[in-house]
Design an enzyme around this catalytic site. Structure first.
Site, PDB file in Angstrom:
ATOM      1  N   ASP A   1      35.039  21.891  -5.827  1.00 34.96           N
ATOM      2  CA  ASP A   1      35.272  21.240  -4.530  1.00 34.96           C
ATOM      3  C   ASP A   1      34.867  22.092  -3.338  1.00 34.96           C
ATOM      4  OD1 ASP A   1      38.107  20.092  -6.190  1.00 34.96           O
ATOM      5  OD2 ASP A   1      36.462  18.820  -5.499  1.00 34.96           O
TER       6      ASP A   1
ATOM      7  N   HIS B   1      41.551  27.726 -10.074  1.00 37.15           N
ATOM      8  CA  HIS B   1      41.458  26.673 -11.085  1.00 37.15           C
ATOM      9  C   HIS B   1      42.384  27.026 -12.234  1.00 37.15           C
ATOM     10  CE1 HIS B   1      39.746  23.823 -13.960  1.00 37.15           C
ATOM     11  NE2 HIS B   1      39.240  23.211 -12.913  1.00 37.15           N
TER      12      HIS B   1
END
Ligand code: SDX
Length: 431
Positions: A366, A308
């Site tokens: 996710d 991320h």
């Protein structure tokens, strides 16, 4: 922003400049470079905006080191555990948790805007049946500006409010109908006696041939997934919505731009790519092969659902999502779901590998969401549309905040030009 008496000193081409520094309520200070080009004749350079604050905002705060996500100051794990999606929508839109009467009125308003203009069905019929539901969502959301003309004037606060409600309310219908069209089943209309998540599940899975009872376990899990994806500071799709809105484009066109950006596998498309990756890995004993590929610079393969831009410790949403995956699959009696086993083993092995530790790569939102959505009966192609229907409230909240900001101006970045300098045209016979 709290004005501090702090400043930054910059020396460029022998000249020294004092740049104002502002302090946030929490998080890093910012250096105001708005006058840098006019004063010093230079641009800053930050492809991918790794060190750039594009705006000020009061909606969502992320601390990447602490793995902290706050919506109007409330931690995401508390909201996921104690609130529900429409209450979080109210919080994001208006800044405070609602009183009971205000929440009831808001929920009634959203419920009564869930139907689409009847003619919008014809847009669906123009797509191939095998069109990706995200392709349909981009088209149908943009087409809303061809129908809802009474809520496209962004200078009118009332029209902005109506457009906000219409987008939040209609996105589940648009997404569900994209799915129904994709599988060749008739559209199912929303029902006003169902809550937001239950309505969406029923529009996706009910058929005219029999009654459909919403499973409360699935409805609660869906509501939690929507809460976890609602907003996330100035991510790629939110920044797309802000930039599109800065030209004064109507809200439906701007949100359609956000849907398009979210579709990418590096962003909201990662949930679909992650489940496809877990399917490809297939079994725990093949995990080392894929971890080696993810570390191999010559191999474009990346662990989808990992890493991320901001979170460098853990994604708090992934923590909640992992707990929810365990609960939902257990309650559904999906014992030993192979993809969940592979996901857990993959997470363990990756986090024990120095490469991922050094690069601070952890599971993101996710990584586990697709496992729950698949257990609910959704195909992987519906994972990103569900992300989009949730993130609509984030896009809309950030859009409203920007439009109402008197400092709002069109976004127009510059560049580091590395092309040819001026040269004369050469006739083709002389080339
Ligand atoms: C979302 O921004 C948001 O807030 C997004 C989001 C939201 O709610 O809006 O949180 C939703 O988009 C989550 C992210 C979903 N995407 C994926 O899961 C796709 C896989 N992840 C990556 O592609 C990547 O981690 C990004 C895109 C998420 C972040 O990319 P960055 O910040 O630009 O980092 P990078 O690509 O520069 O990677 C840093 C290093 C690189 O190695 P070096 O060049 O330094 O040697 O880490 C490596 C990368 O090669 N790396 C990975 C990796 N992610 C980064 N290596 C293997 N597998 C990965 N998943």
């Amino acid at each position: 922003m709290t004005d501090s008496n702090k400043s930054a000193t910059l020396t460029v081409h022998g000249e020294t400049y004092e740049l104002p520094v502002y302090s946030p309520t929490t998080g890093p200070d910012v250096i105001d470079i708005r006058k840098l080009y006019s004063d010093a004749g230079v641009f800053t350079y930050d492809p991918g905006f790794t060190s750039t604050a594009s705006c000020d905002s009061t909606i969502t705060y992320i601390d990447g080191e602490k793995g902290e996500l706050l919506h109007r100051g409330y931690p995401i794990d508390q909201l996921a555990g104690k609130s529900h999606f429409l209450e979080v929508c109210y919080l994001l839109l208006y800044g405070e948790l609602p009183q009971a009467k205000d929440l009831e009125q808001f929920e009634t308003t959203i419920t009564r805007h869930t139907m689409l203009h009847e003619q919008m069905q014809y847009f669906y019929r123009g797509f191939r049946r095998d069109a990706h539901p995200m392709a349909i969502m981009v088209g149908v959301v943009g087409a809303m500006s061809a129908f809802y003309h009474d809520s496209t004037d962004v200078s009118d606060p009332h029209q902005r409010e109506v457009a906000s409600h219409r987008l939040i309310a209609k996105m589940p219908t648009i997404a569900a109908w994209a799915y129904k069209y994709h599988i060749g089943q008739p559209f199912v209309y929303p029902r006003n006696d169902l809550d937001y998540a239950s309505n969406f599940l029923r529009m996706c899975f009910a058929v005219p041939a029999e009654e459909y009872e919403v499973n409360p376990i699935l409805s609660r899990a869906m509501d939690r997934i929507l809460t976890l994806h609602a907003d996330h500071e100035q991510n790629a799709s939110t920044s797309t919505v802000r930039l599109a809105s800065s030209s004064g484009a109507n809200p439906f066109a701007c949100i359609a731009a956000g849907v398009a950006c979210l579709w990418g596998p590096a962003h909201g498309g990662a949930n679909q790519a992650c489940l496809e990756m877990l399917e490809e890995i297939g079994s725990v004993d093949r995990i080392p092969e894929y971890i080696d590929r993810a570390k191999d610079k010559s191999d474009p393969f990346r662990l989808m659902g990992f890493g991320h831009r901001v979170y460098k410790n853990f994604d708090p949403r992934a923590t909640v999502m992992k707990q929810s995956a365990d609960e939902v699959l257990d309650l559904l009696g999906v014992e030993n779901n192979p993809k969940l086993q592979v996901a857990k083993a993959l997470e363990k092995q990756a986090l024990e590998d120095p490469y991922f530790a050094e690069k601070k790569l952890f599971p993101n939102v996710d990584f586990y969401s697709g496992i729950i959505l698949e257990a609910m009966g959704f195909p992987t192609s519906m994972f990103t549309p569900i992300f989009a229907l949730s993130r609509t409230v984030g896009w809309v909240s950030q859009w409203k905040e920007m439009i109402a900001d008197p400092q709002n101006k069109i976004g127009r970045p510059r560049q580091l030009y590395l092309g040819e300098t001026t040269r004369d045209y050469v006739d083709i016979e002389n080339r």
